[in-house]
Design a protein around this motif. Structure first.
Motif, PDB file in Angstrom:
ATOM      1  N   GLU A 177       0.382   4.206  -4.069  1.00  0.00           N
ATOM      2  CA  GLU A 177      -1.303   4.485  -4.602  1.00  0.00           C
ATOM      3  C   GLU A 177      -1.133   4.132  -6.310  1.00  0.00           C
ATOM      4  O   GLU A 177      -2.105   3.217  -6.786  1.00  0.00           O
ATOM      5  CB  GLU A 177      -2.114   5.780  -4.555  1.00  0.00           C
ATOM      6  CG  GLU A 177      -3.421   5.602  -5.168  1.00  0.00           C
ATOM      7  CD  GLU A 177      -4.489   6.840  -4.565  1.00  0.00           C
ATOM      8  OE1 GLU A 177      -3.953   7.604  -3.772  1.00  0.00           O
ATOM      9  OE2 GLU A 177      -5.462   6.771  -4.914  1.00  0.00           O
TER      10      GLU A 177
ATOM     11  N   LYS B  51      -6.662   1.258   2.646  1.00  0.00           N
ATOM     12  CA  LYS B  51      -5.210   1.353   3.223  1.00  0.00           C
ATOM     13  C   LYS B  51      -5.420   1.620   4.573  1.00  0.00           C
ATOM     14  O   LYS B  51      -4.821   0.938   5.611  1.00  0.00           O
ATOM     15  CB  LYS B  51      -4.453   2.427   2.374  1.00  0.00           C
ATOM     16  CG  LYS B  51      -3.182   2.590   3.037  1.00  0.00           C
ATOM     17  CD  LYS B  51      -2.116   3.437   2.374  1.00  0.00           C
ATOM     18  CE  LYS B  51      -0.916   4.138   3.004  1.00  0.00           C
ATOM     19  NZ  LYS B  51      -0.107   4.664   2.045  1.00  0.00           N
TER      20      LYS B  51
ATOM     21  N   THR C  51       0.659  -1.100  -0.054  1.00  0.00           N
ATOM     22  CA  THR C  51       0.095  -0.053  -0.042  1.00  0.00           C
ATOM     23  C   THR C  51       0.907   1.328  -0.005  1.00  0.00           C
ATOM     24  O   THR C  51       0.372   2.384   0.153  1.00  0.00           O
ATOM     25  CB  THR C  51      -1.000   0.164   1.186  1.00  0.00           C
ATOM     26  OG1 THR C  51      -0.242   0.100   2.438  1.00  0.00           O
ATOM     27  CG2 THR C  51      -1.846  -1.121   1.257  1.00  0.00           C
TER      28      THR C  51
ATOM     29  N   TYR D  39      -0.968   0.500  -6.727  1.00  0.00           N
ATOM     30  CA  TYR D  39      -2.552  -0.196  -6.345  1.00  0.00           C
ATOM     31  C   TYR D  39      -3.292  -0.172  -7.554  1.00  0.00           C
ATOM     32  O   TYR D  39      -4.240  -0.875  -7.898  1.00  0.00           O
ATOM     33  CB  TYR D  39      -3.045   0.396  -5.104  1.00  0.00           C
ATOM     34  CG  TYR D  39      -4.385  -0.293  -4.591  1.00  0.00           C
ATOM     35  CD1 TYR D  39      -3.756  -1.385  -3.801  1.00  0.00           C
ATOM     36  CD2 TYR D  39      -5.480   0.026  -4.865  1.00  0.00           C
ATOM     37  CE1 TYR D  39      -4.916  -2.018  -2.973  1.00  0.00           C
ATOM     38  CE2 TYR D  39      -6.529  -0.747  -4.292  1.00  0.00           C
ATOM     39  CZ  TYR D  39      -6.408  -1.616  -3.345  1.00  0.00           C
ATOM     40  OH  TYR D  39      -7.300  -2.340  -2.826  1.00  0.00           O
ATOM     41  N   ARG D  40      -3.100   1.004  -8.346  1.00  0.00           N
ATOM     42  CA  ARG D  40      -4.246   1.230  -9.242  1.00  0.00           C
ATOM     43  C   ARG D  40      -3.764   0.621 -10.598  1.00  0.00           C
ATOM     44  O   ARG D  40      -4.561   0.290 -11.580  1.00  0.00           O
ATOM     45  CB  ARG D  40      -4.315   2.935  -9.759  1.00  0.00           C
ATOM     46  CG  ARG D  40      -5.126   3.524  -8.610  1.00  0.00           C
ATOM     47  CD  ARG D  40      -5.173   5.180  -8.854  1.00  0.00           C
ATOM     48  NE  ARG D  40      -5.993   5.799  -7.756  1.00  0.00           N
ATOM     49  CZ  ARG D  40      -7.442   5.889  -8.135  1.00  0.00           C
ATOM     50  NH1 ARG D  40      -7.630   5.547  -9.074  1.00  0.00           N
ATOM     51  NH2 ARG D  40      -8.102   6.734  -7.032  1.00  0.00           N
TER      52      ARG D  40
ATOM     53  N   PHE E 291      -9.077   3.389  -2.279  1.00  0.00           N
ATOM     54  CA  PHE E 291      -7.797   2.932  -1.977  1.00  0.00           C
ATOM     55  C   PHE E 291      -7.237   3.591  -0.549  1.00  0.00           C
ATOM     56  O   PHE E 291      -6.882   2.937   0.216  1.00  0.00           O
ATOM     57  CB  PHE E 291      -6.478   3.332  -2.852  1.00  0.00           C
ATOM     58  CG  PHE E 291      -4.995   3.373  -2.306  1.00  0.00           C
ATOM     59  CD1 PHE E 291      -4.638   1.999  -2.297  1.00  0.00           C
ATOM     60  CD2 PHE E 291      -4.174   4.440  -2.095  1.00  0.00           C
ATOM     61  CE1 PHE E 291      -3.358   1.714  -1.827  1.00  0.00           C
ATOM     62  CE2 PHE E 291      -3.033   4.014  -1.511  1.00  0.00           C
ATOM     63  CZ  PHE E 291      -2.413   2.911  -1.781  1.00  0.00           C
ATOM     64  N   LEU E 292      -7.493   4.974  -0.382  1.00  0.00           N
ATOM     65  CA  LEU E 292      -6.861   5.515   0.783  1.00  0.00           C
ATOM     66  C   LEU E 292      -7.748   4.914   2.082  1.00  0.00           C
ATOM     67  O   LEU E 292      -7.148   4.700   3.259  1.00  0.00           O
ATOM     68  CB  LEU E 292      -7.122   7.022   0.584  1.00  0.00           C
ATOM     69  CG  LEU E 292      -5.994   7.641   0.070  1.00  0.00           C
ATOM     70  CD1 LEU E 292      -6.096   9.282  -0.294  1.00  0.00           C
ATOM     71  CD2 LEU E 292      -4.497   7.347   0.384  1.00  0.00           C
TER      72      LEU E 292
END
Ligand code: NA7
Length: 521
Positions: A48, A216, A45, A51-52, A212-213
Motif C-alpha cells: 500500500e 485492490k 498491489t 501505491y500511495r 486502495f484496499l
C-alpha cells in the motif's frame, strides 16, 4: 518475485538480459508506446505504501513514465543488488540426482538452484519476418520491440512501417508528425478505438489512494484485472438504438469500452458483427478518402486480435504525407538497397520500421533450452508447439521445481498483466514456503492434472471466437508455428480462486516428494 522470496528468507538471484529493469517497458521504447490499461490499475498491489507513493500523470501514460515506475519499485525495495544485468540464461537442466537446476548463463558460467522460475513475459521474443534483401538496405531500420535508447530522428526522412498491430497503431501517428513521408504497409486492417488519454486530476488520484484496499480487492476478483462493470446483456437482446448509444458512449469515453459492452461480443458472430460494424462506420466517418477508408476497414471478428486503443490513428491517414499500401494485394517482394519492392511498385525509404510483433506465449520460453527429467526439453514435451500443455499455466509435468510466471494456459495477456503477474508471484512464493515448512523436496505437476487443465483451457477457448482468427494469440503470426490458443479465458478472478483452492487442498494435482533432510532456502 525477487522481493517475495527474499522477504521469505530464500537466497534469490535474478538474471536479466537488459542493462536495466522494466522488461516490456525497457525494450518497447518506440515513439507513441503507451499502456492500454488505465494507470491507476496498472500497479503492483503488494504494498500500500508503494501505491500511495507513486502518482501517475494520466490515464494511459507513455512508456518513459511506466519505466520510471518500475525503476522506482526496484529502488524502493533495493532489488538491484540481487539482479545480474546484461546476462542471458541459455539453458536450465534439471539434475535428477541432486534434484537441482543447473542454469547456464551466456557469460559461460553456471549456477545451481533448487527452484527455477521464469519471468520471461509473453511478448519478449520479437518477430522479424524473413524479407529477402534486408541486409542490402542502405537506410536505418528498427524493430519496435528493440527500439534504441537514443532518439530516432525522422525529420525530413521517408519512412516505411510494416505492421499495424498495437505497436504500429501507436507509432504511426507520432512518426507521421515528424517524417517527410510515411508509408504504412498493412497486411491486416485493425479495429481500434480512441484512447482519449487525459491528465488525472488530483482529487481522482487522492480518492484512488484512499480506496486502495477496495480497488485492490476489485482488481483481484474481477474477470480482467480491472474493476470494469461486467456486462450482463447480449448485444442482440437490445434495440439497435440502445446498442448504438452504448457503443457511442464507449467511443466517446475512450478505452476498451466496446470490448466490454455486451457479454457475447467475443462469443456470438452476430453480436460481434454489431461492434465490428460500429467501428467500421467510424473509420468511414473519420477517413476522408473513401478508397483509403475501405482499405482500413477490418473484417475479422472484432476483439479476437488484441483490441487496440489509439490516439489519432485513423485521422493520420488524412494527412498528405501518409500513404497506405495493402500488402495482401500488393505483396512485399523484397527489401532493396533504397527501400521496399512490392509486386506493384518500389517505395524509396530512408528508414524502415518493423512493427511486426512477437512470437508470443511460448516463444520466450523456448528460446531457453529448458530440460526436465530424462533430459526431455520443454520443446520436445510440447512437441514443438503442437501439444503445448501446462498445469495452471504455472507448472509442467516432468519439470520438478520449475515455475512459470504468466505461462501458457494462464490468463496472462487477456488480463491486466500486473495483476496476473502478482497472482502467480504470490502463489509460487506461498508454494515454496509451504515446501520449506513441510519439508518437501520437490513439487511436480501430475500428467493427468495437466491434461485436464489443458483440455479445460481449450474447451473454454473453443466456445469463443478467439480461436477463429489468425493472431499472435493463436500463434498464426509466426510461419510454421502450430496453431494453439494458450490463454485461459475463464477469467482472472475465477482462476485466482481455483489456484487458491488447489493450494489449500495440499497442492492438488501435484506430486510432492518429502525431503530426506530439512529443506532450506
Ligand atoms: P502484433 O499485434 O502481432 O502486430 C504485428 C503486425 O505486423 C500485424 O499488423 C501483422 O499483420 C504485421 N506483420 C507481421 N508479419 C508480417 C509480414 N511478414 N508482412 C507484413 N506484415 C506483417 O504486434 P504488436 O507489437 O503490434 O503488438 C503486440 C502486443 O503488444 C499487443 O497486442 C499488445 O498486447 C502489446 P497480421 O495482423 O499478422 O496480418
Amino acid at each position: 518475485m525477487l522481493y517475495r522470496l527474499r522477504e521469505a528468507g530464500f537466497s534469490t538471484r535474478v538474471y536479466e538480459a537488459a542493462d536495466g529493469v522494466g522488461g516490456t517497458w525497457y525494450w518497447n521504447r518506440y515513439p507513441g508506446a503507451r499502456c492500454d490499461s488505465e494507470s491507476i490499475y496498472y500497479n503492483y498491489t503488494f504494498s500500500e505504501e508503494l501505491y500511495r507513493e507513486w502518482t501517475w500523470s494520466s490515464r494511459y501514460p507513455e512508456q518513459p513514465e511506466i519505466l520510471r515506475y518500475l525503476n522506482f519499485v526496484a529502488d524502493k525495495f533495493d532489488l538491484r543488488p540481487d539482479i545480474q544485468f546484461e546476462t542471458r540464461v541459455n539453458a536450465a537442466h534439471y539434475d535428477e540426482e541432486t534434484k537441482r537446476w543447473q542454469i547456464e548463463l551466456n557469460d559461460g558460467t553456471s549456477v545451481s538452484a533448487k527452484y527455477f522460475i521464469t519471468g520471461v513475459g509473453c511478448l519478449s521474443a520479437s518477430n522479424l519476418p524473413k524479407f529477402n534483401g534486408l541486409e542490402n538496405f542502405k537506410g536505418e531500420w528498427y524493430h519496435t520491440g528493440h527500439w534504441p535508447h537514443h532518439k530516432v530522428d525522422f525529420t525530413g526522412k521517408r519512412v516505411g512501417i510494416i505492421g499495424t498491430g498495437s505497436s504500429g497503431v501507436q507509432a504511426i501517428p507520432v512518426i507521421a508528425r515528424e517524417a517527410e513521408h510515411l508509408t504504412v504497409f498493412q497486411r491486416t486492417p485493425q479495429y481500434s478505438a480512441p484512447a482519449r488519454n487525459h491528465p488525472y486530476d488530483l482529487e481522482y488520484i487522492k480518492r484512488s489512494k484512499e480506496n486502495f484496499l477496495e480497488i485492490k480487492k476489485q482488481m483481484r476478483e474481477s474477470q480482467g484485472g480491472q474493476p470494469v462493470e461486467v456486462p450482463t446483456k447480449s448485444a442482440l437482446e437490445v434495440t439497435s438504438e440502445e446498442r448504438q448509444q452504448k457503443f457511442e458512449e464507449a467511443w466517446q469515453t475512450g478505452g476498451q469500452g466496446i470490448f466490454t459492452s455486451y457479454y457475447d461480443i467475443t462469443v456470438d458472430p452476430k453480436a460481434n458483427e454489431t461492434a465490428s460494424e460500429f467501428i467500421r462506420s467510424k473509420i468511414g466517418e473519420i477517413v476522408k478518402k473513401p478508397e483509403v477508408a475501405e482499405k482500413l476497414k477490418p473484417t475479422y471478428y472484432y476483439g479476437t486480435k488484441r483490441p487496440i486503443i489509439d490516439t489519432d490513428y485513423y485521422e493520420t491517414f488524412n494527412r498528405d504525407n501518409v500513404s497506405l499500401v495493402d500488402v495482401r494485394t500488393n505483396r512485399i517482394e523484397e527489401i532493396t538497397d533504397n527501400g521496399l519492392q512490392t509486386t506493384e511498385a518500389e517505395y524509396e525509404l530512408d528508414v524502415l520500421v518493423f512493427a511486426t510483433g512477437f512470437d508470443g506465449m511460448t516463444g520466450p520460453l523456448l528460446k531457453i533450452d529448458i530440460r526436465g527429467k530424462d533430459g526431455v526439453s520443454l520443446k520436445e514435451k510440447w512437441k514443438g508447439g503442437e501439444d503445448t500443455r501446462t498445469y495452471l499455466g504455472v507448472a509442467n509435468a516432468g519439470f520438478p521445481n520449475f515455475f512459470m510466471i504468466t505461462g501458457p494456459e494462464s490468463p496472462s495477456v487477456l488480463s491486466n498483466m500486473p495483476v496476473s503477474i502478482e497472482q502467480h508471484v504470490e502463489w509460487i512464493g506461498d508454494c515454496i514456503e509451504y515446501m520449506r515448512e513441510n519439508n518437501i523436496d520437490t513439487i511436480e505437476a501430475k500428467v493427468d492434472a495437466e491434461e485436464a487443465w489443458s483440455k479445460h483451457c481449450r474447451e473454454v477457448a473453443e466456445a469463443t471466437l478467439f480461436t477463429k482468427t489468425d493472431s499472435w494469440y493463436t500463434g498464426a503470426n509466426i510461419p510454421g508455428k502450430p496453431r494453439r490458443f494458450l490463454i485461459y479465458l475463464g477469467g482472472g478472478g475465477a482462476y485466482r480462486q481455483k489456484c487458491a483452492e488447489i493450494a489449500a487442498n495440499g497442492y492438488e494435482g501435484f506430486s510432492l516428494e518429502a525431503a530426506s533432510e530439512p529443506v532450506t532456502g
